[in-house]
Design a protein around this motif. Structure first.
Motif, PDB file in Angstrom:
ATOM      1  N   ARG A   1      46.045  30.201  48.913  1.00 34.03           N
ATOM      2  CA  ARG A   1      47.069  31.149  48.462  1.00 34.03           C
ATOM      3  C   ARG A   1      48.417  30.469  48.232  1.00 34.03           C
ATOM      4  O   ARG A   1      49.092  30.722  47.236  1.00 34.03           O
ATOM      5  CB  ARG A   1      47.223  32.269  49.502  1.00 34.03           C
ATOM      6  CG  ARG A   1      46.007  33.151  49.637  1.00 34.03           C
ATOM      7  CD  ARG A   1      45.946  34.192  48.544  1.00 34.03           C
ATOM      8  NE  ARG A   1      46.897  35.267  48.812  1.00 34.03           N
ATOM      9  CZ  ARG A   1      47.383  36.080  47.901  1.00 34.03           C
ATOM     10  NH1 ARG A   1      47.033  35.905  46.639  1.00 34.03           N
ATOM     11  NH2 ARG A   1      48.228  37.054  48.206  1.00 34.03           N
ATOM     12  N   SER A   2      48.831  29.575  49.156  1.00 38.14           N
ATOM     13  CA  SER A   2      50.168  28.984  49.081  1.00 38.14           C
ATOM     14  C   SER A   2      50.229  27.769  48.162  1.00 38.14           C
ATOM     15  O   SER A   2      51.173  27.600  47.393  1.00 38.14           O
ATOM     16  CB  SER A   2      50.641  28.593  50.487  1.00 38.14           C
ATOM     17  OG  SER A   2      49.757  27.642  51.057  1.00 38.14           O
ATOM     18  N   ARG A   3      49.194  26.916  48.231  1.00 39.23           N
ATOM     19  CA  ARG A   3      49.231  25.664  47.474  1.00 39.23           C
ATOM     20  C   ARG A   3      48.746  25.844  46.039  1.00 39.23           C
ATOM     21  O   ARG A   3      49.343  25.311  45.087  1.00 39.23           O
ATOM     22  CB  ARG A   3      48.380  24.610  48.175  1.00 39.23           C
ATOM     23  CG  ARG A   3      48.293  23.281  47.449  1.00 39.23           C
ATOM     24  CD  ARG A   3      47.476  22.288  48.261  1.00 39.23           C
ATOM     25  NE  ARG A   3      47.196  21.074  47.531  1.00 39.23           N
ATOM     26  CZ  ARG A   3      46.436  20.072  47.982  1.00 39.23           C
ATOM     27  NH1 ARG A   3      45.919  20.153  49.203  1.00 39.23           N
ATOM     28  NH2 ARG A   3      46.210  19.017  47.249  1.00 39.23           N
ATOM     29  N   PHE A   4      47.664  26.600  45.859  1.00 41.88           N
ATOM     30  CA  PHE A   4      47.076  26.752  44.522  1.00 41.88           C
ATOM     31  C   PHE A   4      47.447  28.085  43.876  1.00 41.88           C
ATOM     32  O   PHE A   4      47.073  28.322  42.723  1.00 41.88           O
ATOM     33  CB  PHE A   4      45.551  26.614  44.612  1.00 41.88           C
ATOM     34  CG  PHE A   4      45.092  25.279  45.122  1.00 41.88           C
ATOM     35  CD1 PHE A   4      45.077  24.169  44.297  1.00 41.88           C
ATOM     36  CD2 PHE A   4      44.704  25.124  46.448  1.00 41.88           C
ATOM     37  CE1 PHE A   4      44.654  22.938  44.769  1.00 41.88           C
ATOM     38  CE2 PHE A   4      44.281  23.900  46.934  1.00 41.88           C
ATOM     39  CZ  PHE A   4      44.264  22.792  46.094  1.00 41.88           C
ATOM     40  N   HIS A   5      48.116  28.955  44.623  1.00 40.87           N
ATOM     41  CA  HIS A   5      48.622  30.234  44.106  1.00 40.87           C
ATOM     42  C   HIS A   5      47.501  31.140  43.577  1.00 40.87           C
ATOM     43  O   HIS A   5      47.705  31.887  42.608  1.00 40.87           O
ATOM     44  CB  HIS A   5      49.664  29.990  43.003  1.00 40.87           C
ATOM     45  CG  HIS A   5      50.743  29.034  43.396  1.00 40.87           C
ATOM     46  ND1 HIS A   5      51.704  29.334  44.353  1.00 40.87           N
ATOM     47  CD2 HIS A   5      51.001  27.749  43.000  1.00 40.87           C
ATOM     48  CE1 HIS A   5      52.508  28.295  44.502  1.00 40.87           C
ATOM     49  NE2 HIS A   5      52.112  27.326  43.692  1.00 40.87           N
ATOM     50  N   LEU A   6      46.345  31.068  44.202  1.00 41.91           N
ATOM     51  CA  LEU A   6      45.242  31.918  43.772  1.00 41.91           C
ATOM     52  C   LEU A   6      45.454  33.349  44.243  1.00 41.91           C
ATOM     53  O   LEU A   6      45.931  33.582  45.357  1.00 41.91           O
ATOM     54  CB  LEU A   6      43.908  31.400  44.336  1.00 41.91           C
ATOM     55  CG  LEU A   6      43.365  30.079  43.796  1.00 41.91           C
ATOM     56  CD1 LEU A   6      41.978  29.840  44.369  1.00 41.91           C
ATOM     57  CD2 LEU A   6      43.317  30.056  42.286  1.00 41.91           C
ATOM     58  N   PRO A   7      45.097  34.341  43.429  1.00 43.92           N
ATOM     59  CA  PRO A   7      45.093  35.725  43.906  1.00 43.92           C
ATOM     60  C   PRO A   7      44.110  35.883  45.065  1.00 43.92           C
ATOM     61  O   PRO A   7      43.217  35.059  45.259  1.00 43.92           O
ATOM     62  CB  PRO A   7      44.650  36.519  42.670  1.00 43.92           C
ATOM     63  CG  PRO A   7      44.944  35.625  41.513  1.00 43.92           C
ATOM     64  CD  PRO A   7      44.759  34.232  42.006  1.00 43.92           C
ATOM     65  N   SER A   8      44.267  36.959  45.813  1.00 45.88           N
ATOM     66  CA  SER A   8      43.498  37.126  47.045  1.00 45.88           C
ATOM     67  C   SER A   8      41.995  37.122  46.803  1.00 45.88           C
ATOM     68  O   SER A   8      41.238  36.494  47.569  1.00 45.88           O
ATOM     69  CB  SER A   8      43.920  38.422  47.740  1.00 45.88           C
ATOM     70  OG  SER A   8      43.716  39.532  46.888  1.00 45.88           O
ATOM     71  N   GLN A   9      41.526  37.795  45.765  1.00 44.47           N
ATOM     72  CA  GLN A   9      40.086  37.868  45.534  1.00 44.47           C
ATOM     73  C   GLN A   9      39.515  36.501  45.164  1.00 44.47           C
ATOM     74  O   GLN A   9      38.430  36.117  45.612  1.00 44.47           O
ATOM     75  CB  GLN A   9      39.775  38.884  44.431  1.00 44.47           C
ATOM     76  CG  GLN A   9      38.285  39.086  44.175  1.00 44.47           C
ATOM     77  CD  GLN A   9      37.539  39.509  45.420  1.00 44.47           C
ATOM     78  OE1 GLN A   9      37.961  40.409  46.123  1.00 44.47           O
ATOM     79  NE2 GLN A   9      36.429  38.843  45.710  1.00 44.47           N
ATOM     80  N   MET A  10      40.239  35.734  44.350  1.00 40.61           N
ATOM     81  CA  MET A  10      39.775  34.390  44.003  1.00 40.61           C
ATOM     82  C   MET A  10      39.773  33.485  45.223  1.00 40.61           C
ATOM     83  O   MET A  10      38.890  32.626  45.379  1.00 40.61           O
ATOM     84  CB  MET A  10      40.669  33.793  42.914  1.00 40.61           C
ATOM     85  CG  MET A  10      40.480  34.396  41.554  1.00 40.61           C
ATOM     86  SD  MET A  10      41.409  33.480  40.310  1.00 40.61           S
ATOM     87  CE  MET A  10      41.204  34.559  38.903  1.00 40.61           C
ATOM     88  N   ALA A  11      40.766  33.660  46.096  1.00 39.24           N
ATOM     89  CA  ALA A  11      40.827  32.856  47.318  1.00 39.24           C
ATOM     90  C   ALA A  11      39.653  33.160  48.238  1.00 39.24           C
ATOM     91  O   ALA A  11      39.315  32.348  49.106  1.00 39.24           O
ATOM     92  CB  ALA A  11      42.143  33.116  48.049  1.00 39.24           C
ATOM     93  N   CYS A  12      39.014  34.308  48.061  1.00 37.77           N
ATOM     94  CA  CYS A  12      37.790  34.630  48.807  1.00 37.77           C
ATOM     95  C   CYS A  12      36.551  34.118  48.071  1.00 37.77           C
ATOM     96  O   CYS A  12      35.555  33.751  48.709  1.00 37.77           O
ATOM     97  CB  CYS A  12      37.674  36.137  49.010  1.00 37.77           C
ATOM     98  SG  CYS A  12      38.967  36.861  50.032  1.00 37.77           S
TER      99      CYS A  12
END
Length: 440
Positions: free
Chosen positions: A60-71
């Motif tokens: 989330r912090s380093r790659f700025h992915l949205p929450s669903q993509m981060a899952c």
């Protein structure tokens, strides 16, 4: 019963939307590689829950992915490691049984993700709007894009087909984005009474497929015009990779995918023709899982040059892809495909049941039974043996009400019992010893 087809939707983008999609793809790929290294450093972890707990904040912090993509990223990496662990265990079993001496090296280093293709979860990462528009998620929020595609697929999208997780794929040559959407379609459950035809399908290299039915009709699908081209692309790719210069790399990029597309197109055409000419049929396919490990071939220095060449050729063609295409297209046409034993299909005589390596002199295209002197094209013999085994499976289905989609390979005793039943099968039609029927 449900079957799955993939709708390929071309996305119409503005320059700003194009840049947003490309940036999202690259960030997703970098995230996959980060989680892959994390999993490798933590005992090659495949548990998606633990991977998500350890990497979610960084994604989330380093790659700025949205929450669903981060899952989705830890889930995808966990699935990759789980598949690799399965191959490691299978390799250990094969080595213990002396089927191979090679050690599987897939987990010697962290898997590297090269393709920027990313996964979109339906209803969370993407959704369809009116007038052929789709809303997709990027690093900076949602964007709405117009799309176009095959009319039949677009109609299924608009009329309530069950939609699954899609993939955002970038065609580098055309500089175009495509959304690959799986559509789950309900098809009528095939019944033994409705499947009036029985067809055996033998796959190979010289002939991509040979079919035979209970009436003696057969078809040969030659690989003469396709396999040499695929072999040429494989040799060219090998030489360029070995050279390793910048110009060689540029050439590799230019020809990338040609071999794969050539095989895919050939498999599509062959599978479509087989299904079209076999309406309302039960199609028997060879059970080829782990076939390379099951066959005790001479390899390495012990093998002759001809044997090494044959091994390389048999490993390059995509038999599983051809069989999967036959299976899903058959369901759409009211037919069904099942798997049967591939053991000795081209070495067993369909007339007298005699099985011996000598029935195929020099492993050629001619089958000559050493017991009854029955002579026929070897691939057609294979197709007829597969057809008879499929007929036996249909008879069991009609009598018991249950159909086995693939043979049970759990023990040697079960295999021996099946082969004993197969030895009692007899082909009783007086057919020509020469190849006949259609050819593609």
């Amino acid at each position: 019963m449900k079957t799955v087809i993939t709708a390929k939707l071309k996305l119409q983008t503005t320059p700003a939307q194009f840049a947003a999609l490309r940036a999202t793809q690259l960030a997703y790929r970098d995230s996959l590689n980060y989680v892959s290294h994390y999993a490798f450093a933590h005992d090659k972890m495949s548990n998606k829950v633990k991977l998500q707990e350890g990497t979610y904040d960084v994604l989330r912090s380093r790659f700025h992915l949205p929450s669903q993509m981060a899952c989705s990223v830890p889930r995808q990496v966990g699935a990759t490691y789980k598949a690799l662990w399965s191959k490691v265990k299978q390799n250990a079993t094969h080595r213990k049984a002396n089927h191979t001496k090679k050690r599987y090296k897939g987990l010697d280093q962290p898997p590297k993700y090269v393709s920027p293709t990313l996964d979109y979860q339906y209803g969370k990462d993407y959704s369809f709007k009116k007038d052929q528009h789709v809303s997709v998620l990027t690093l900076h929020g949602r964007i709405i894009l117009a799309y176009s595609g095959y009319e039949r697929h677009v109609a299924l999208l608009q009329h309530g087909a069950e939609i699954g997780a899609a993939k955002l794929w970038y065609d580098k040559a055309r500089k175009t984005f495509y959304l690959l959407v799986p559509l789950h379609i309900n098809v009528p459950d095939p019944m033994a009474q409705t499947l009036t035809g029985i067809v055996g399908v033998d796959v190979g290299i010289r002939y991509l497929a040979v079919t035979s039915d209970t009436k003696g009709a057969c078809s040969f699908y030659s690989g003469k015009g396709i396999v040499p081209k695929a072999t040429h692309y494989a040799r060219l790719r090998k030489r360029l990779q070995k050279k390793g210069t910048r110009s060689a790399t540029r050439r590799l990029v230019a020809i990338s995918g040609r071999e794969r597309r050539l095989k895919q197109d050939a498999n599509h055409r062959v599978s479509a023709h087989i299904v079209k000419t076999s309406p309302h049929s039960l199609l028997g396919l060879e059970h080829l899982t782990d076939i390379r490990e099951r066959r005790r071939r001479k390899r390495g220095k012990k093998a002759s040059r001809k044997q090494r060449k044959a091994n390389a050729a048999s490993c390059k063609w995509s038999f599983a892809e051809l069989q999967s295409m036959i299976a899903y297209k058959a369901l759409l046409q009211g037919s069904m495909a099942i798997k049967v034993d591939a053991h000795y299909t081209s070495k067993a005589c369909p007339l007298c049941g005699h099985t011996a390596d000598a029935n195929r002199p020099n492993n050629g295209l001619l089958f000559v039974c050493q017991n009854c002197h029955y002579t026929l094209h070897a691939d057609l013999v294979g197709a007829r043996n597969i057809m008879m085994r499929t007929l036996l499976a249909r008879q069991d289905w009609a009598s018991t009400g249950s159909l086995s989609m693939s043979p049970d390979v759990s023990s040697a005793e079960i295999k021996a019992a099946r082969l004993s039943r197969y030895a009692e099968l007899r082909w009783n039609l007086d057919t020509s010893s020469l190849p006949s029927g259609g050819s593609n």
